[in-house]
Write a protein that holds these residues in place. Structure first.
Motif, PDB file in Angstrom:
ATOM      1  N   PHE A   1     -73.730  73.907 -18.665  1.00  0.00           N
ATOM      2  CA  PHE A   1     -73.583  74.224 -17.242  1.00  0.00           C
ATOM      3  C   PHE A   1     -74.812  73.761 -16.434  1.00  0.00           C
ATOM      4  N   VAL A   2     -75.971  74.331 -16.696  1.00  0.00           N
ATOM      5  CA  VAL A   2     -77.158  73.969 -15.911  1.00  0.00           C
ATOM      6  C   VAL A   2     -77.620  72.550 -16.259  1.00  0.00           C
TER       7      VAL A   2
ATOM      8  N   THR B   1     -81.793  77.409 -32.858  1.00  0.00           N
ATOM      9  CA  THR B   1     -81.983  76.511 -31.707  1.00  0.00           C
ATOM     10  C   THR B   1     -83.241  76.886 -30.935  1.00  0.00           C
TER      11      THR B   1
ATOM     12  N   LEU C   1     -83.097  72.563 -22.665  1.00  0.00           N
ATOM     13  CA  LEU C   1     -82.152  73.608 -22.264  1.00  0.00           C
ATOM     14  C   LEU C   1     -81.200  74.005 -23.383  1.00  0.00           C
TER      15      LEU C   1
ATOM     16  N   THR D   1     -77.846  82.437 -13.191  1.00  0.00           N
ATOM     17  CA  THR D   1     -77.458  81.299 -12.369  1.00  0.00           C
ATOM     18  C   THR D   1     -75.942  81.160 -12.436  1.00  0.00           C
TER      19      THR D   1
ATOM     20  N   ASP E   1     -76.877  66.810 -27.028  1.00  0.00           N
ATOM     21  CA  ASP E   1     -76.065  68.034 -27.059  1.00  0.00           C
ATOM     22  C   ASP E   1     -75.178  68.030 -28.294  1.00  0.00           C
TER      23      ASP E   1
ATOM     24  N   ASP F   1     -77.493  67.972 -33.085  1.00  0.00           N
ATOM     25  CA  ASP F   1     -77.930  69.364 -33.134  1.00  0.00           C
ATOM     26  C   ASP F   1     -79.460  69.363 -33.160  1.00  0.00           C
ATOM     27  N   VAL F   2     -80.077  69.917 -32.140  1.00  0.00           N
ATOM     28  CA  VAL F   2     -81.540  69.818 -32.036  1.00  0.00           C
ATOM     29  C   VAL F   2     -82.261  70.569 -33.156  1.00  0.00           C
TER      30      VAL F   2
ATOM     31  N   HIS G   1     -77.245  80.379 -35.157  1.00  0.00           N
ATOM     32  CA  HIS G   1     -77.403  79.107 -34.437  1.00  0.00           C
ATOM     33  C   HIS G   1     -78.329  79.300 -33.226  1.00  0.00           C
TER      34      HIS G   1
ATOM     35  N   ARG H   1     -69.758  85.775 -18.623  1.00  0.00           N
ATOM     36  CA  ARG H   1     -70.700  86.139 -17.580  1.00  0.00           C
ATOM     37  C   ARG H   1     -69.922  86.623 -16.340  1.00  0.00           C
TER      38      ARG H   1
ATOM     39  N   THR I   1     -71.555  74.850 -27.126  1.00  0.00           N
ATOM     40  CA  THR I   1     -71.058  75.654 -26.000  1.00  0.00           C
ATOM     41  C   THR I   1     -70.848  74.799 -24.752  1.00  0.00           C
ATOM     42  N   GLY I   2     -71.258  73.543 -24.797  1.00  0.00           N
ATOM     43  CA  GLY I   2     -71.095  72.650 -23.649  1.00  0.00           C
ATOM     44  C   GLY I   2     -69.788  71.869 -23.739  1.00  0.00           C
TER      45      GLY I   2
ATOM     46  N   LYS J   1     -85.847  83.260 -27.381  1.00  0.00           N
ATOM     47  CA  LYS J   1     -86.519  82.720 -26.188  1.00  0.00           C
ATOM     48  C   LYS J   1     -87.983  83.153 -26.154  1.00  0.00           C
TER      49      LYS J   1
ATOM     50  N   TYR K   1     -80.857  86.289 -28.886  1.00  0.00           N
ATOM     51  CA  TYR K   1     -81.150  85.415 -27.737  1.00  0.00           C
ATOM     52  C   TYR K   1     -82.529  85.738 -27.163  1.00  0.00           C
TER      53      TYR K   1
HETATM   54  P1  NAD Z   1     -74.562  76.385 -21.636  1.00  0.00           P
HETATM   55  O1  NAD Z   1     -74.069  77.090 -22.847  1.00  0.00           O
HETATM   56  O2  NAD Z   1     -73.574  75.970 -20.618  1.00  0.00           O
HETATM   57  O3  NAD Z   1     -75.425  75.123 -22.037  1.00  0.00           O
HETATM   58  C1  NAD Z   1     -76.192  75.063 -23.209  1.00  0.00           C
HETATM   59  C2  NAD Z   1     -75.987  73.698 -23.824  1.00  0.00           C
HETATM   60  O4  NAD Z   1     -76.787  73.602 -25.010  1.00  0.00           O
HETATM   61  C3  NAD Z   1     -74.544  73.449 -24.258  1.00  0.00           C
HETATM   62  O5  NAD Z   1     -74.109  72.203 -23.779  1.00  0.00           O
HETATM   63  C4  NAD Z   1     -74.600  73.479 -25.781  1.00  0.00           C
HETATM   64  O6  NAD Z   1     -73.598  72.694 -26.379  1.00  0.00           O
HETATM   65  C5  NAD Z   1     -76.018  72.982 -26.027  1.00  0.00           C
HETATM   66  N1  NAD Z   1     -76.567  73.410 -27.315  1.00  0.00           N
HETATM   67  C6  NAD Z   1     -76.626  74.652 -27.825  1.00  0.00           C
HETATM   68  N2  NAD Z   1     -77.224  74.640 -29.030  1.00  0.00           N
HETATM   69  C7  NAD Z   1     -77.547  73.339 -29.284  1.00  0.00           C
HETATM   70  C8  NAD Z   1     -78.174  72.677 -30.366  1.00  0.00           C
HETATM   71  N3  NAD Z   1     -78.610  73.358 -31.456  1.00  0.00           N
HETATM   72  N4  NAD Z   1     -78.338  71.340 -30.298  1.00  0.00           N
HETATM   73  C9  NAD Z   1     -77.911  70.634 -29.214  1.00  0.00           C
HETATM   74  N5  NAD Z   1     -77.306  71.220 -28.158  1.00  0.00           N
HETATM   75  C10 NAD Z   1     -77.136  72.557 -28.195  1.00  0.00           C
HETATM   76  O7  NAD Z   1     -75.664  77.364 -20.986  1.00  0.00           O
HETATM   77  P2  NAD Z   1     -76.392  77.261 -19.581  1.00  0.00           P
HETATM   78  O8  NAD Z   1     -76.000  78.441 -18.786  1.00  0.00           O
HETATM   79  O9  NAD Z   1     -76.240  75.912 -19.016  1.00  0.00           O
HETATM   80  O10 NAD Z   1     -77.905  77.483 -20.025  1.00  0.00           O
HETATM   81  C11 NAD Z   1     -78.774  76.371 -20.223  1.00  0.00           C
HETATM   82  C12 NAD Z   1     -80.152  76.863 -20.553  1.00  0.00           C
HETATM   83  O11 NAD Z   1     -80.669  77.663 -19.488  1.00  0.00           O
HETATM   84  C13 NAD Z   1     -80.217  77.733 -21.811  1.00  0.00           C
HETATM   85  O12 NAD Z   1     -81.384  77.430 -22.526  1.00  0.00           O
HETATM   86  C14 NAD Z   1     -80.288  79.125 -21.263  1.00  0.00           C
HETATM   87  O13 NAD Z   1     -80.962  79.991 -22.142  1.00  0.00           O
HETATM   88  C15 NAD Z   1     -81.061  78.933 -19.976  1.00  0.00           C
HETATM   89  N6  NAD Z   1     -80.730  79.966 -19.014  1.00  0.00           N
HETATM   90  C16 NAD Z   1     -79.556  79.942 -18.342  1.00  0.00           C
HETATM   91  C17 NAD Z   1     -79.267  80.970 -17.452  1.00  0.00           C
HETATM   92  C18 NAD Z   1     -77.977  80.997 -16.681  1.00  0.00           C
HETATM   93  O14 NAD Z   1     -77.758  81.950 -15.933  1.00  0.00           O
HETATM   94  N7  NAD Z   1     -77.116  80.014 -16.786  1.00  0.00           N
HETATM   95  C19 NAD Z   1     -80.176  82.008 -17.255  1.00  0.00           C
HETATM   96  C20 NAD Z   1     -81.344  81.997 -17.988  1.00  0.00           C
HETATM   97  C21 NAD Z   1     -81.629  80.960 -18.843  1.00  0.00           C
END
Ligand code: NAD
Length: 327
Positions: free
Chosen positions: A20-21, A101, A82, A184, A40, A65-66, A97, A195, A44-45, A158, A154
């Motif tokens: 998402f972000v 991560t 991210l 966000t 990625d 996978d990072v 996972h 969410r 979850t994306g 972090k 989680y």
């Molecule tokens: P999201 O789940 O939409 O995006 C996370 C992305 O990371 C996904 O595309 C997923 O496939 C990828 N991913 C997960 N594990 C992975 C791995 N091991 N290797 C490669 N890719 C991997 O979540 P989001 O809401 O976009 O959040 C993005 C980041 O921002 C995260 O780190 C999250 O902790 C942080 N964050 C988001 C929010 C929010 O409100 N959206 C708030 C606080 C922090």
């Protein structure tokens, strides 16, 4: 949205760029002339989030996978880390996972940045404050986290990521930044990611009851994704290490949010109260003095405007025919 960057970045690696972000960050960087490699594993994306970018010159997608490494061929000068499941539904489904991560994945992203001489930014979270005992939370607050509760996979991942980032900067001289993102919302969230905003919008557009947990008096502060992206890029641009809060200090109760979504969608859905999850924080509100003073950043998009844009996107995605309310 147009953002002025001061550094001359040529190539950014965005881990979690199909999320998402991350997808909004990829879009903004590309629009500003920076080549982007999106790394990625799609855990979850969605590729759909970056579908519009796939044919763009300068955009590369690496499905990896990072936790296993980040095998990019071209050295970046910016690494935005991210990758991580972020919604409770996702990290409760993927607990190990998530921890791998946040730990191994963050280590690999830091090593990449260090080896390339790149600026590194960790997308941390307000969850490091846990169920806070002070409100609003500033960056000097150490938090109130249950290390063995269900959310700990989680929160602690972090917190570990922040410690690792700090240690990397201190011992290896890596140029790092930590941003603590607060809730966000916006287009490209998944309706079933658990969410509050996407859940309420999906339910309202489907004419289903909006499920408010507990008595609905718990508060969240909701930041529209364009504001969050501007904040992340401001922190990456400035030399500051952080941590720095990026969030919208306007608090709203979950009950008021549900009512607002019903209002803005023109839905005739009812509100249904359901059980509140364990360790669900009672309040969450950023003190953004630091971001304001050091980055010149503050959110601009009002909740009503942000929700309107989000609802419009969900409506287009789901093909909902529910009539929008008169403006
Ligand atoms: P999201 O789940 O939409 O995006 C996370 C992305 O990371 C996904 O595309 C997923 O496939 C990828 N991913 C997960 N594990 C992975 C791995 N091991 N290797 C490669 N890719 C991997 O979540 P989001 O809401 O976009 O959040 C993005 C980041 O921002 C995260 O780190 C999250 O902790 C942080 N964050 C988001 C929010 C929010 O409100 N959206 C708030 C606080 C922090």
């Amino acid at each position: 949205m147009t953002i002025a960057f001061s550094p001359n970045w040529q190539h950014a690696v965005v881990t979690g760029g199909a999320g998402f972000v991350g997808s909004h960050l990829c879009t903004e960087l590309l629009a500003s002339g920076v080549d982007v490699t999106c790394v990625d594993d799609l855990s979850t994306g969605r590729l759909g989030n970056i579908a519009a970018l796939l044919d763009r010159p300068g955009f590369t997608v690496l499905r990896a996978d990072v936790t296993e490494g980040i095998p990019v061929e071209r050295p970046p000068d910016l690494v935005l880390h991210l990758a991580s499941p972020a919604s409770p539904a996702d990290y409760l489904r993927l607990p190990l996972h998530t921890m791998d991560t946040g730990s191994l994945g963050t280590r690999h992203a830091l090593e990449l940045a260090h080896a390339s001489g790149a600026r590194f930014l960790l997308a941390s979270t307000s969850e490091v404050y846990g169920d806070p005992q002070q409100n609003p939370q500033n960056e000097r607050y150490w938090g109130h986290v249950n290390p063995v509760g269900p959310r700990s996979v989680y929160d602690e991942a972090k917190r570990f990521g922040e410690a690792l980032t700090t240690a990397h900067a201190d011992t290896k001289g890596t140029d790092t930044a930590i941003v603590r993102l607060f809730n966000t919302y916006g287009p490209r969230m998944r309706g079933h990611d658990g969410r509050a905003v996407p859940t309420f919008v999906r339910q309202a557009l489907a004419g289903e009851p909006l499920t408010v947990t507990g008595d609905g008096r718990q508060t969240r502060s909701l930041c529209y994704v364009d504001d969050t992206v501007r904040g992340v890029l401001a922190a990456a641009t400035q030399g500051m290490r952080g941590p720095v809060n990026i969030g919208n200090p306007g608090e709203i109760t979950m009950l008021d949010l549900a009512r607002l979504v019903i209002d803005l969608t023109g839905s005739d859905s009812e509100i249904r109260f359901v059980e509140r999850p364990t360790d669900d924080p009672a309040s969450r509100c950023p003190d953004i003095t630091l971001a304001h003073d050091k980055l010149g950043w503050e959110p601009r998009v009002t909740p009503v405007e942000g929700l309107r844009r989000t609802i419009a996107w969900f409506r287009a995605e789901t093909g909902s025919t529910a009539a929008p309310p008169p403006r």
